[in-house]
Design a protein around this motif. Structure first.
Motif, PDB file in Angstrom:
ATOM      1  N   MET A   1      41.514   2.978  -5.544  1.00  0.00           N
ATOM      2  CA  MET A   1      42.428   3.340  -6.090  1.00  0.00           C
ATOM      3  C   MET A   1      42.486   4.251  -7.265  1.00  0.00           C
ATOM      4  O   MET A   1      43.168   5.629  -7.084  1.00  0.00           O
ATOM      5  CB  MET A   1      44.309   2.256  -6.404  1.00  0.00           C
ATOM      6  CG  MET A   1      44.218   1.326  -6.010  1.00  0.00           C
ATOM      7  SD  MET A   1      45.368   2.285  -4.423  1.00  0.00           S
ATOM      8  CE  MET A   1      46.299   2.530  -5.378  1.00  0.00           C
TER       9      MET A   1
ATOM     10  N   VAL B   1      49.058   7.631   0.654  1.00  0.00           N
ATOM     11  CA  VAL B   1      49.358   6.223   0.761  1.00  0.00           C
ATOM     12  C   VAL B   1      49.857   5.840   2.185  1.00  0.00           C
ATOM     13  O   VAL B   1      50.880   6.157   2.148  1.00  0.00           O
ATOM     14  CB  VAL B   1      49.438   5.223  -0.758  1.00  0.00           C
ATOM     15  CG1 VAL B   1      48.986   6.073  -2.011  1.00  0.00           C
ATOM     16  CG2 VAL B   1      51.252   5.928  -0.787  1.00  0.00           C
TER      17      VAL B   1
ATOM     18  N   GLU C   1      51.930  -2.148   1.125  1.00  0.00           N
ATOM     19  CA  GLU C   1      50.818  -1.310   1.104  1.00  0.00           C
ATOM     20  C   GLU C   1      51.371  -0.290   0.431  1.00  0.00           C
ATOM     21  O   GLU C   1      50.880  -0.368  -0.915  1.00  0.00           O
ATOM     22  CB  GLU C   1      49.764  -1.658   1.606  1.00  0.00           C
ATOM     23  CG  GLU C   1      48.956  -2.459   3.032  1.00  0.00           C
ATOM     24  CD  GLU C   1      47.900  -2.656   3.432  1.00  0.00           C
ATOM     25  OE1 GLU C   1      47.963  -1.405   4.107  1.00  0.00           O
ATOM     26  OE2 GLU C   1      47.321  -3.970   3.640  1.00  0.00           O
TER      27      GLU C   1
ATOM     28  N   MET D   1      50.843   1.133  -3.420  1.00  0.00           N
ATOM     29  CA  MET D   1      49.746   1.858  -4.234  1.00  0.00           C
ATOM     30  C   MET D   1      50.489   2.930  -4.459  1.00  0.00           C
ATOM     31  O   MET D   1      50.220   3.525  -5.304  1.00  0.00           O
ATOM     32  CB  MET D   1      49.310   2.494  -2.606  1.00  0.00           C
ATOM     33  CG  MET D   1      47.782   1.738  -2.305  1.00  0.00           C
ATOM     34  SD  MET D   1      46.835   2.169  -1.048  1.00  0.00           S
ATOM     35  CE  MET D   1      47.344   1.989   0.464  1.00  0.00           C
TER      36      MET D   1
ATOM     37  N   TRP E   1      51.140   1.798  -8.329  1.00  0.00           N
ATOM     38  CA  TRP E   1      49.935   2.668  -9.044  1.00  0.00           C
ATOM     39  C   TRP E   1      49.876   3.931  -9.680  1.00  0.00           C
ATOM     40  O   TRP E   1      50.007   4.113 -10.280  1.00  0.00           O
ATOM     41  CB  TRP E   1      48.791   1.526  -8.787  1.00  0.00           C
ATOM     42  CG  TRP E   1      47.874   1.009  -9.121  1.00  0.00           C
ATOM     43  CD1 TRP E   1      47.736   0.469  -9.846  1.00  0.00           C
ATOM     44  CD2 TRP E   1      46.823   1.716  -9.643  1.00  0.00           C
ATOM     45  NE1 TRP E   1      46.296   0.143 -10.485  1.00  0.00           N
ATOM     46  CE2 TRP E   1      45.839   1.752 -10.667  1.00  0.00           C
ATOM     47  CE3 TRP E   1      46.592   3.579  -9.048  1.00  0.00           C
ATOM     48  CZ2 TRP E   1      44.946   1.773 -10.715  1.00  0.00           C
ATOM     49  CZ3 TRP E   1      45.836   4.619  -9.565  1.00  0.00           C
ATOM     50  CH2 TRP E   1      44.671   3.733 -10.558  1.00  0.00           C
TER      51      TRP E   1
END
Length: 88
Positions: free
Chosen positions: A1, A18, A32, A36, A39
């Motif tokens: 990441m 992503v 997921e 992501m 984040w």
């Protein structure tokens, strides 16, 4: 990441994809891709640069479902197919 974010910072006009569907064992609603994306945004990426594909259940579906996103200007499905064929 962190490497993806660093690349996005190095190339500020690039989009970040992503991918990944609901694969969390304890929370079938978590994906997921959404994790992501959260984040990336929390670490400074503009959400308008994100392409989020959160329906796939496999790596093949990651590619299939991401290939025709219309968010990227002047991008056609054929472009991504050629990219995958060259680097597969």
């Amino acid at each position: 990441m962190a490497n993806g974010l660093a690349s996005a910072q190095k190339y500020p006009n690039a989009y970040v994809a992503v991918t990944g569907g609901g694969t969390a064992k304890n929370n079938p609603n978590a994906t997921e891709a959404d994790q992501m994306a959260a984040w990336m945004i929390a670490n400074g990426l503009d959400e308008n640069r994100l392409i989020v594909e959160n329906k796939s259940k496999s790596t093949v579906q990651n590619a299939q479902f991401t290939k025709c996103f219309r968010k990227v200007p002047n991008f056609s499905c054929g472009d991504i197919r050629q990219l995958f064929l060259r680097f597969y």
